[in-house]
Scaffold this motif. Structure first.
Motif, short mmCIF file in Angstrom:
data_model
loop_
_atom_site.label_atom_id
_atom_site.label_comp_id
_atom_site.label_asym_id
_atom_site.label_seq_id
_atom_site.Cartn_x
_atom_site.Cartn_y
_atom_site.Cartn_z
N TYR A 32 5.24 9.13 -33.75
CA TYR A 32 5.90 8.03 -34.47
C TYR A 32 7.35 7.89 -34.04
O TYR A 32 7.89 6.78 -34.01
CB TYR A 32 5.78 8.23 -35.98
N ARG A 33 7.99 9.00 -33.70
CA ARG A 33 9.35 8.94 -33.15
C ARG A 33 9.35 8.15 -31.84
O ARG A 33 10.20 7.28 -31.61
CB ARG A 33 9.88 10.36 -32.90
N ARG B 215 8.72 4.39 -32.45
CA ARG B 215 9.90 3.69 -32.96
C ARG B 215 10.90 3.44 -31.83
O ARG B 215 11.46 2.35 -31.71
CB ARG B 215 10.55 4.48 -34.09
N GLU C 200 9.47 0.73 -29.42
CA GLU C 200 8.72 -0.31 -30.14
C GLU C 200 8.67 -1.65 -29.42
O GLU C 200 7.59 -2.25 -29.28
CB GLU C 200 9.32 -0.50 -31.53
N TRP D 121 1.02 2.99 -36.63
CA TRP D 121 2.43 3.18 -36.95
C TRP D 121 3.10 1.85 -37.28
O TRP D 121 3.83 1.74 -38.28
CB TRP D 121 3.18 3.82 -35.77
N CYS E 202 4.80 1.24 -40.86
CA CYS E 202 6.27 1.29 -40.87
C CYS E 202 6.94 -0.07 -40.76
O CYS E 202 8.00 -0.27 -41.36
CB CYS E 202 6.75 2.21 -39.75
N THR F 61 8.86 4.76 -44.05
CA THR F 61 9.61 5.50 -43.03
C THR F 61 8.60 6.25 -42.18
O THR F 61 7.42 6.37 -42.54
CB THR F 61 10.57 6.50 -43.68
N ASP F 62 9.06 6.79 -41.06
CA ASP F 62 8.16 7.58 -40.21
C ASP F 62 7.60 8.78 -40.99
O ASP F 62 6.41 9.08 -40.90
CB ASP F 62 8.90 8.07 -38.96
N ASP F 63 8.46 9.45 -41.72
CA ASP F 63 8.01 10.63 -42.48
C ASP F 63 6.98 10.24 -43.53
O ASP F 63 5.99 10.97 -43.74
CB ASP F 63 9.20 11.31 -43.16
#
Length: 202
Positions: free
Chosen positions: A109-110, A113, A116, A173, A177, A183-185
């Motif tokens: 996911y990091r 983002r 993207e 994702w 998101c 959020t990613d978390d």
């Protein structure tokens, strides 16, 4: 110094300079393609547009890249080289299935983002992406699932493996998101909870 040595040095210098110029031109073409793929998308990126942005002729583009597949592969490789890529080999250090899943999804996911804009356009225009590039991306996605599902004692059940696969894709994702505002978390937590629920029913 002999006459032969005098005549050789300038020739060598010119050859070296020419090689540098060729390398710079090739790099300009690649960077122009990366920019256009990331702003207009691959399907809307023409050789003429790349040539114009790079400040060269179409013939020069084709001289460096005989077809669009070769240019796309060079463009893809250049963009990826500038990213902090997911590292599934490091996920394997986590023996706990849940810890590995959390680490892997957080890493993915990091990456999603950070990349993207490019990923959105490339996936949207995947029909214009060369087959080898699509296959390489799919092979990497299968590796993600294999590493994450492989942490379960007897491998993940089909339904559980399917949910893990769903959790690893960019569209998941983006839905969680971007469209739902997590959020990613939070997105990682949601998908881990879903996988755990499927595991409990297996």
């Amino acid at each position: 110094m002999s006459d032969q040595q005098c005549s050789t040095r300038p020739r060598g210098y010119e050859m070296h300079k020419r090689a540098e110029d060729v390398g710079r031109t090739r790099q300009c073409i690649i960077e122009a393609a990366v920019h256009l793929h990331g702003t207009a998308g691959p399907a809307s990126t023409s050789i003429a547009a790349i040539a114009e942005r790079a400040g060269v002729t179409r013939l020069t583009v084709y001289r460096h890249f005989p077809d669009e597949n070769a240019l796309f592969e060079a463009c893809s490789g250049h963009w990826l080289s500038r990213q902090k890529l997911p590292q599934p080999d490091k996920w394997s250090a986590f023996e706990s299935p849940i810890e590995r899943l959390m680490a892997g999804l957080a890493d993915l996911y990091r990456f999603y983002r950070a990349g993207e804009q490019m990923l959105t356009l490339v996936i949207r225009d995947q029909h214009a992406v060369p087959k080898p590039v699509r296959e390489a991306r799919e092979e990497m996605r299968r590796k993600y699932v294999k590493v994450l599902a492989g942490a379960w004692p007897e491998a993940a059940a089909p339904a559980q493996r399917a949910v893990i696969g769903h959790a690893t894709v960019f569209s998941t994702w983006r839905s969680l998101c971007r469209e739902q505002g997590l959020t990613d978390d939070e997105a990682v937590e949601v998908m881990v909870t879903l996988v755990e629920a499927v595991d409990a029913k297996a």
